[in-house]
Design an enzyme around this catalytic site. Structure first.
Site, PDB file in Angstrom:
ATOM      1  N   PHE A 133     -84.515  -8.809 -52.065  1.00 25.41           N
ATOM      2  CA  PHE A 133     -83.502  -8.799 -53.121  1.00 25.41           C
ATOM      3  C   PHE A 133     -83.554  -7.460 -53.869  1.00 25.41           C
ATOM      4  O   PHE A 133     -84.607  -7.027 -54.310  1.00 25.41           O
ATOM      5  CB  PHE A 133     -83.743  -9.956 -54.101  1.00 25.41           C
ATOM      6  CG  PHE A 133     -82.763  -9.958 -55.249  1.00 25.41           C
ATOM      7  CD1 PHE A 133     -81.400 -10.127 -55.030  1.00 25.41           C
ATOM      8  CD2 PHE A 133     -83.205  -9.752 -56.554  1.00 25.41           C
ATOM      9  CE1 PHE A 133     -80.505 -10.111 -56.082  1.00 25.41           C
ATOM     10  CE2 PHE A 133     -82.302  -9.724 -57.611  1.00 25.41           C
ATOM     11  CZ  PHE A 133     -80.947  -9.904 -57.376  1.00 25.41           C
ATOM     12  N   LYS A 183     -92.917  -2.141 -57.536  1.00 18.21           N
ATOM     13  CA  LYS A 183     -93.351  -2.919 -58.691  1.00 18.21           C
ATOM     14  C   LYS A 183     -94.854  -3.164 -58.690  1.00 18.21           C
ATOM     15  O   LYS A 183     -95.506  -3.063 -59.729  1.00 18.21           O
ATOM     16  CB  LYS A 183     -92.595  -4.254 -58.690  1.00 18.21           C
ATOM     17  CG  LYS A 183     -92.812  -5.047 -59.938  1.00 18.21           C
ATOM     18  CD  LYS A 183     -91.815  -6.184 -60.059  1.00 18.21           C
ATOM     19  CE  LYS A 183     -92.225  -7.045 -61.248  1.00 18.21           C
ATOM     20  NZ  LYS A 183     -91.173  -7.898 -61.733  1.00 18.21           N
ATOM     21  N   MET A 501     -55.006  17.737 -62.474  1.00 21.98           N
ATOM     22  CA  MET A 501     -55.331  18.806 -61.530  1.00 21.98           C
ATOM     23  C   MET A 501     -54.792  18.492 -60.135  1.00 21.98           C
ATOM     24  O   MET A 501     -54.265  19.365 -59.442  1.00 21.98           O
ATOM     25  CB  MET A 501     -56.852  19.029 -61.483  1.00 21.98           C
ATOM     26  CG  MET A 501     -57.270  20.176 -60.600  1.00 21.98           C
ATOM     27  SD  MET A 501     -56.472  21.715 -61.090  1.00 21.98           S
ATOM     28  CE  MET A 501     -57.675  22.391 -62.208  1.00 21.98           C
TER      29      MET A 501
HETATM   30  C1  TPP Z   1     -65.346  11.054 -59.396  1.00 24.56           C
HETATM   31  C2  TPP Z   1     -64.199  11.904 -58.991  1.00 24.56           C
HETATM   32  N1  TPP Z   1     -63.155  11.356 -58.331  1.00 24.56           N
HETATM   33  C3  TPP Z   1     -62.109  12.131 -57.955  1.00 24.56           C
HETATM   34  C4  TPP Z   1     -62.080  13.461 -58.238  1.00 24.56           C
HETATM   35  C5  TPP Z   1     -60.889  14.308 -57.808  1.00 24.56           C
HETATM   36  N2  TPP Z   1     -60.218  14.868 -58.989  1.00 24.56           N
HETATM   37  C6  TPP Z   1     -60.438  16.125 -59.426  1.00 24.56           C
HETATM   38  S1  TPP Z   1     -59.610  16.483 -60.813  1.00 24.56           S
HETATM   39  C7  TPP Z   1     -58.879  14.983 -60.839  1.00 24.56           C
HETATM   40  C8  TPP Z   1     -57.928  14.608 -61.933  1.00 24.56           C
HETATM   41  C9  TPP Z   1     -58.595  14.453 -63.249  1.00 24.56           C
HETATM   42  O1  TPP Z   1     -57.696  13.852 -64.150  1.00 24.56           O
HETATM   43  P1  TPP Z   1     -57.941  13.907 -65.686  1.00 24.56           P
HETATM   44  O2  TPP Z   1     -59.315  13.479 -66.009  1.00 24.56           O
HETATM   45  O3  TPP Z   1     -56.857  13.205 -66.383  1.00 24.56           O
HETATM   46  O4  TPP Z   1     -57.913  15.460 -65.992  1.00 24.56           O
HETATM   47  P2  TPP Z   1     -56.677  16.482 -65.988  1.00 24.56           P
HETATM   48  O5  TPP Z   1     -56.724  17.227 -64.713  1.00 24.56           O
HETATM   49  O6  TPP Z   1     -55.430  15.692 -66.148  1.00 24.56           O
HETATM   50  O7  TPP Z   1     -56.969  17.339 -67.170  1.00 24.56           O
HETATM   51  C10 TPP Z   1     -59.294  14.213 -59.753  1.00 24.56           C
HETATM   52  C11 TPP Z   1     -58.810  12.846 -59.453  1.00 24.56           C
HETATM   53  C12 TPP Z   1     -63.208  13.995 -58.908  1.00 24.56           C
HETATM   54  N3  TPP Z   1     -63.306  15.287 -59.190  1.00 24.56           N
HETATM   55  N4  TPP Z   1     -64.233  13.197 -59.286  1.00 24.56           N
END
Ligand code: TPP
Ligand code: MG
Lengths: 587, 159
Positions: A133, A183, A501
């Site tokens: 587990f 453990k 982004m």
């Molecule tokens: C854990 C994770 N999943 C997916 C990504 C791919 N990714 C890079 S930037 C982004 C968008 C981020 O969105 P947000 O936090 O709203 O920031 P913004 O770019 O809008 O400022 C994604 C999905 C990542 N970097 N990390």
């Protein structure tokens, strides 16, 4: 099977004249080791496999335990704690799911070379391999994303292993080390061995630069007329900002930093060109493309920096200083490699230029002046900029205001995406260790737990998480942690209701098909903050930005600032992936 | 180009998977790999045959060095060295072909280590080229099964 039953046959105490040697449990030994390593704060989450360790923590008032709400957050917090303190951070998680939850945090620390030690619980040794587990082979899982890792099978190895782990984490190119603690081993008894310096047969990182290579590098620098210093996280890790600044000013050499190197050289210095690479400044990318000498210090020619490799610094001789030999000539052929601690190498170079009779610093300055004039032209032609608007909040404006109202002195953590790049571009960093970002792995959800770790390490500092509306939801549960430990961190959400982004890439390269990037359904972040007993503030127009920031800074509580920004704002300049760094898309 | 690397490692649990994980994770190729204890109890020697251009071999060597349990990495190609592989080959050996099989084995200084009415198991050691040669010659006669080791290698004494 259990250590203490074996011990029943042996005397529990050994008597040496005058000294009493006590047998203690593995858990007690762990606490002693942590104190020996000057650990005063750890981040963790309990479970069955580490319940004994938690019990021992109650009797260890010297160590503050921060109960996070997700193990990933514990590792990010330990990562930021390490960055702020300039020493090893510590996280603790239980076996199975607790351990697997740490993996993202560990991988991020690995790619950013951050010294942390992660302790995970493990099922008793008799059950290992039985699919017991909450059993998982965490040593196997984390092998490729730790600097080293251990499974302690015998309590007599416990203390030497912990000492070795801290030594490995903090020396050479720093990085995460994981120790898996079954453990029964932790319940077994041992005689605590006297502290002794760690001696390892197979691990002796080279720190001292080779004098011949220093000599060669300095002579090459003397021949150059268009030199550039390109510095990365190694400057921060080796605490070499002073030596770097001395060298740059002594020789009148412009400096550009990677995302990880920000703060390693004062951003406000006229020699600073800011960040280079995909979202770097025009001047930095142009300077690298035209320089005849590239001095890379503690940086690793990452693809986000170089763009198309063949077009990166095509006219330059390259000197590369790095403590990790495998970073040298990995992506780009180097002319003068120097394997060493950056601080030591830069100090030696400074000494060389100070003491060499053939060096006329005035003449060197004069020789570089036309080059600096050219860079200044690039800077004025295309400075970092954005189109200002009166009715809608621009994210860059928010970051500038944060800079202004904190006097540039806050610790800035970031999430990932556009928010991270705007933070990097518009909050000018003058000092090391005030910038925490998941650079290599780019983990959404890093910034908020990191800000808690940073605040625990520096209670008197203003700590801000510059966040995106997407990322903040990846570790939002840590609002409870921030509240519990009275961390007055300020979250500034640059809210575009997009995974911005990715949306930007879709806008530019996928015909504006916003597949999976629209975050129309979102919590009301102000109410969300309130639900946790934190403070929520919102700004919807530019005139509200300053009052909201001021109010947040004046609040002793944890605050979420929800800035509704122009939704389709892009990050510029931008070098499309795989293009030459001179092929920048500008504002 | 092919390179034979000789890697001395601490004989600890999981150390082999650190090495193989490094190769798979970074996309380096492994042609063959053998590992066994040395005269020092805590130390194992791993002989690994890989291929790649100069810069890849340089990266492989550096990355191996970076593993905490690795003591020493020697690229044999930078030295004079001997290397050997061994193969066990089950070859058809019926009345009509036995004599020829034996002749081939003799030329290659192989040994018959198991005999049955219809086949021999042949043991040969030698360089990779030699093993390849005997396989090529035995193939038309009828090879039923081959088991091969990877290479082991040792530098020659400096004269
Ligand atoms: C854990 C994770 N999943 C997916 C990504 C791919 N990714 C890079 S930037 C982004 C968008 C981020 O969105 P947000 O936090 O709203 O920031 P913004 O770019 O809008 O400022 C994604 C999905 C990542 N970097 N990390
Ligand atoms: Mg967003």
């Amino acid at each position: 099977m259990y250590g203490f039953s074996q011990c029943a046959h042996k005397p529990l105490k050994k008597f040496v004249p005058g000294i009493e040697i006590m047998q203690i449990t593995g858990c007690q030994a762990l606490m002693k080791c942590l104190k020996e390593q000057n650990v005063d704060c750890i981040f963790g989450y309990p479970g069955g496999a580490i319940i004994d360790i938690y019990d021992e923590l109650l009797r260890t008032p010297e160590i503050t335990h921060v109960l996070v709400r997700h193990e990933q957050a514990a590792v990010h917090a330990a990562d930021a704690y390490a960055r702020v303190k300039g020493d090893v951070g510590v996280a603790l998680a239980t076996s199975g799911p607790g351990a697997t939850n740490t993996v993202t945090g560990i991988a991020s620390a690995y790619l950013d070379s951050i010294p942390i030690v992660v302790f995970t619980g493990q099922v008793p040794t008799s059950l290992i391999g039985n699919d017991a587990f909450q059993e998982v082979d965490i040593v196997g899982i984390t092998r490729p994303c730790t600097k080293h890792n251990y499974l302690v099978k015998d309590v007599k190895d416990l203390v030497p292993t912990i000492r070795e782990a801290f030594h490995i984490a903090r020396t050479g190119r720093p990085g995460p080390v994981l120790i898996d603690l079954p453990k029964d081993v932790m319940a077994s008894k041992l005689t605590f061995p006297e502290p002794e310096p760690v001696q390892m047969r197979t691990y002796r990182p080279t720190c001292e630069p080779h004098p011949g290579q220093i000599d060669k590098a300095c002579k090459e620098i003397m021949k150059a007329s268009r030199p550039v210093l390109y510095v990365g996280g190694g400057i921060i890790a080796s605490k070499a900002s002073g030596e770097l600044t001395e060298l740059a000013r002594k020789l009148n050499i412009p400096v550009t930093m990677t995302l990880m190197g920000l703060g390693g050289f004062p951003g406000s210095d006229s020699l600073s060109m800011g960040m280079l690479g995909m979202h770097g400044t025009y001047s930095a990318n142009m300077a690298v493309a035209h320089c005849d000498m590239l001095i890379a210090v503690g940086s690793r020619f990452d693809d986000r920096v170089t763009g198309k490799i063949a077009a990166f610094a095509p006219h330059a001789k390259i000197i590369h200083i790095d403590i990790d030999p495998s970073s040298i000539s990995k992506n780009v052929k180097v002319h003068v490699p120097i394997v060493a601690d950056c601080k030591k190498a830069l100090a030696d170079m400074n000494r060389w230029f100070d003491s060499s009779p053939d060096v006329n610093l005035k003449a060197v300055h004069a020789k570089h002046d036309p080059w600096l004039a050219q860079i200044k032209e690039w800077k004025t032609a295309h400075p970092l900029s954005y189109v200002e608007e009166t009715d809608i909040i621009k994210p860059q404006f928010v970051v500038q205001k944060l800079h202004e109202l904190t006097g540039g002195d806050a610790i800035i953590c970031t999430e990932v995406g556009q928010n991270q790049m705007w933070a990097a571009q518009f909050y000018q960093f003058d000092k090391p260790n005030q910038w925490m970002t998941s650079g290599g792995l780019g983990v959404m959800g890093y910034g908020f737990p990191a800000s808690i770790g940073a605040q625990m390490a520096a209670p008197d500092k203003v700590v801000i998480d510059i966040a995106g509306d997407g990322s903040i939801q990846m570790n939002i549960q840590e609002l409870a942690t921030a509240r519990q430990y009275k961390c007055p961190v300020k979250i500034a959400i640059l809210n575009n209701h997009y995974l911005g982004m990715v949306r930007q890439w879709q806008e530019l390269f996928y015909d504006k098909q916003y597949s999976g990037t629209i975050l129309d359904v979102a919590p009301d972040f102000v109410l969300l903050a309130q639900a946790y007993g934190a403070v929520g503030l919102r700004a919807t127009k530019p005139s509200e930005v300053e009052p909201v920031i001021k109010e947040a800074l004046a609040t002793k509580n944890t605050v979420i600032m929800d800035f509704l920004i122009s939704r389709e704002e892009g990050v510029y300049p931008m070098v499309p992936a795989g293009k030459a760094t001179t092929e920048m898309l500008l504002v | 180009m092919r390179h034979t690397l000789s890697v001395l490692l601490q004989n600890k649990p999981g150390v082999l998977s650190r090495v193989t994980g490094l190769f798979s994770g970074r996309g380096f190729n492994i042609e063959s790999l053998t590992v066994a204890p040395t005269i020092e109890k805590e130390v194992s020697c791993l002989t690994l045959v890989t291929s790649g251009d100069e810069s890849i071999i340089e990266q492989i060597t550096k990355q191996l060095h970076k593993l905490i349990d690795v003591i020493k990495v020697t690229d044999m190609s930078e030295h004079e060295y001997v290397d050997r592989e061994m193969a066990l080959i089950r070859v058809k050996a019926e009345a009509s072909t036995r004599a020829e099989v034996l002749r081939v084995i003799d030329i290659f200084r192989g040994k018959v280590v198991d005999v049955s009415p219809k086949s021999y198991v042949v043991e040969v050691t030698g360089s990779q080229t030699k093993i390849k040669a005997i396989i090529d010659i035995l193939r038309p006669i009828g090879i039923q099964e081959i088991v091969r080791t990877g290479a082991v290698a040792m530098t020659r004494a400096v004269k």
